[in-house]
Design an enzyme around this catalytic site. Sequence first.
Site, mmCIF file in Angstrom:
data_model
loop_
_atom_site.group_PDB
_atom_site.id
_atom_site.type_symbol
_atom_site.label_atom_id
_atom_site.label_comp_id
_atom_site.label_asym_id
_atom_site.label_seq_id
_atom_site.Cartn_x
_atom_site.Cartn_y
_atom_site.Cartn_z
ATOM 1 N N GLY A 151 -42.522 79.903 24.449
ATOM 2 C CA GLY A 151 -41.612 78.954 24.212
ATOM 3 C C GLY A 151 -41.794 78.129 25.850
ATOM 4 N N HIS A 152 -41.721 78.674 26.885
ATOM 5 C CA HIS A 152 -41.990 78.342 28.176
ATOM 6 C C HIS A 152 -43.353 77.714 28.161
ATOM 7 C CE1 HIS A 152 -39.182 81.800 29.190
ATOM 8 N NE2 HIS A 152 -38.319 80.760 29.822
ATOM 9 N N GLN A 172 -24.973 81.705 37.416
ATOM 10 C CA GLN A 172 -24.853 81.226 35.698
ATOM 11 C C GLN A 172 -24.534 82.380 34.885
ATOM 12 O OE1 GLN A 172 -28.970 79.349 35.494
ATOM 13 N NE2 GLN A 172 -28.809 80.134 33.316
ATOM 14 N N GLY A 212 -36.194 73.348 26.611
ATOM 15 C CA GLY A 212 -36.377 73.878 25.065
ATOM 16 C C GLY A 212 -35.000 73.517 24.552
ATOM 17 N N LEU A 225 -41.575 84.970 31.019
ATOM 18 C CA LEU A 225 -42.197 83.543 30.318
ATOM 19 C C LEU A 225 -42.792 84.043 28.950
ATOM 20 C CD1 LEU A 225 -43.907 81.972 33.349
ATOM 21 C CD2 LEU A 225 -41.694 81.671 32.429
ATOM 22 N N GLY A 230 -38.074 82.863 34.182
ATOM 23 C CA GLY A 230 -38.995 83.860 34.254
ATOM 24 C C GLY A 230 -39.094 84.534 33.107
ATOM 25 N N SER A 266 -37.173 83.923 23.113
ATOM 26 C CA SER A 266 -36.119 83.996 24.295
ATOM 27 C C SER A 266 -36.491 85.135 24.984
ATOM 28 C CB SER A 266 -34.811 83.919 23.575
ATOM 29 O OG SER A 266 -33.738 84.795 24.564
ATOM 30 N N SER A 267 -36.352 85.040 26.277
ATOM 31 C CA SER A 267 -36.412 86.191 27.139
ATOM 32 C C SER A 267 -35.655 87.488 26.624
ATOM 33 C CB SER A 267 -36.270 85.732 28.522
ATOM 34 O OG SER A 267 -36.764 84.711 28.867
ATOM 35 N N ARG A 268 -34.568 87.003 26.293
ATOM 36 C CA ARG A 268 -33.795 88.124 25.697
ATOM 37 C C ARG A 268 -33.803 88.729 24.649
ATOM 38 N NH1 ARG A 268 -29.414 84.356 28.322
ATOM 39 N NH2 ARG A 268 -28.591 85.495 29.793
HETATM 40 O O1 PAF Z 1 -32.928 77.765 30.588
HETATM 41 C C1 PAF Z 1 -32.869 78.680 31.792
HETATM 42 O O2 PAF Z 1 -33.833 79.355 31.770
HETATM 43 C C2 PAF Z 1 -32.034 78.254 32.908
HETATM 44 O O3 PAF Z 1 -30.565 77.913 32.328
HETATM 45 C C3 PAF Z 1 -32.363 77.317 33.918
HETATM 46 C C4 PAF Z 1 -32.588 75.927 33.350
HETATM 47 C C5 PAF Z 1 -33.655 77.675 34.613
HETATM 48 C C6 PAF Z 1 -31.337 77.072 35.005
HETATM 49 O O4 PAF Z 1 -31.283 78.493 35.865
#
Ligand code: PAF
Length: 286
Positions: free
Chosen positions: A36-37, A61, A147, A33, A31, A185-187
């Site tokens: 890039g997404h 993760q 990506g 978004l 999310g 990047s979302s970050r």
């Molecule tokens: O790239 C990401 O946003 C995440 O690592 C993914 C592939 C959705 C897995 O949680």
Amino acid sequence: MQIIRIPRIMQDTAKGYSLRGKSTGFVPTMGALHEGHMSLVRRAKQENDISVVSIFVNPIQFGPSEDFQKYPRDMEGDAEKLRREGVDILFMPDIAAMYPEGFVTYVEVGEISGKLCGAFRPGHFRGVATVVAKLFNIMKPVRAYFGQKDFQQTVVISKMVKDLAMDIDVVTCPTIRERDGLAMSSRNAYLNEGHREASAVIYRCLREASDLIKSGIIEIQAVKKAMHEELLGEPAVSGIDYAGIYDPETLNEPSEIKEAILLAVAVRIGDTRLIDNIVINVKKER
Ligand code: PAF
């Protein structure tokens, strides 16, 4: 756009499409978004009958001291962007649906998961591989889109798909950049104005390294030194996890520069960890 939250319902819906001979293009996301997404979403739409996007901030993760809690979330804004793009299905499970009590099965993609980002984020790629494998089983896509910005992620997932004979095409799409070259990047949302400006150093460093190599400097340590100097010349860079030249398949530092190479960087700007990379074909470029 259909919004599905229950894995079983998503799986039955996907099975229905597959039985009717319709190809599914899948874009897994966490999310927040950005363009890039959206570039992955457009490609999935172009190349498949049905487009499915998942939004799931995957807790397994993130390390214990990482940003899971504060990771940017904008479910309504995201859904609106996907609706406007004409996406067929948005899958938004909650944590308990993906990891119900008693969940104990994880996917480990051997050696490469411990390199580059994996060396600084223990368990990260185990979490990524596990959730992506589960999402693939739910969605049964013909193609899945990732990506290039997360280069190691694409290597880990491609290896998982190959080793476990998953019948899915992993499609890696180009990094989409801001005007000054910063990879989307979302970050990036964490950066204040000063840090946002400073973060242009990352792509500048990659481009300068690429120019050095194209001009004939093929001494790996010399290029690596130039990359570190460029990054450390920016006062907002508070740490370098890695910056250097790697083999795009093994992610090892090669002993000499021959053909395709990966130039990759992970740095901290203030408290924000950002990554970026470019791949160059040395033979072709010279
Ligand atoms: O790239 C990401 O946003 C995440 O690592 C993914 C592939 C959705 C897995 O949680």
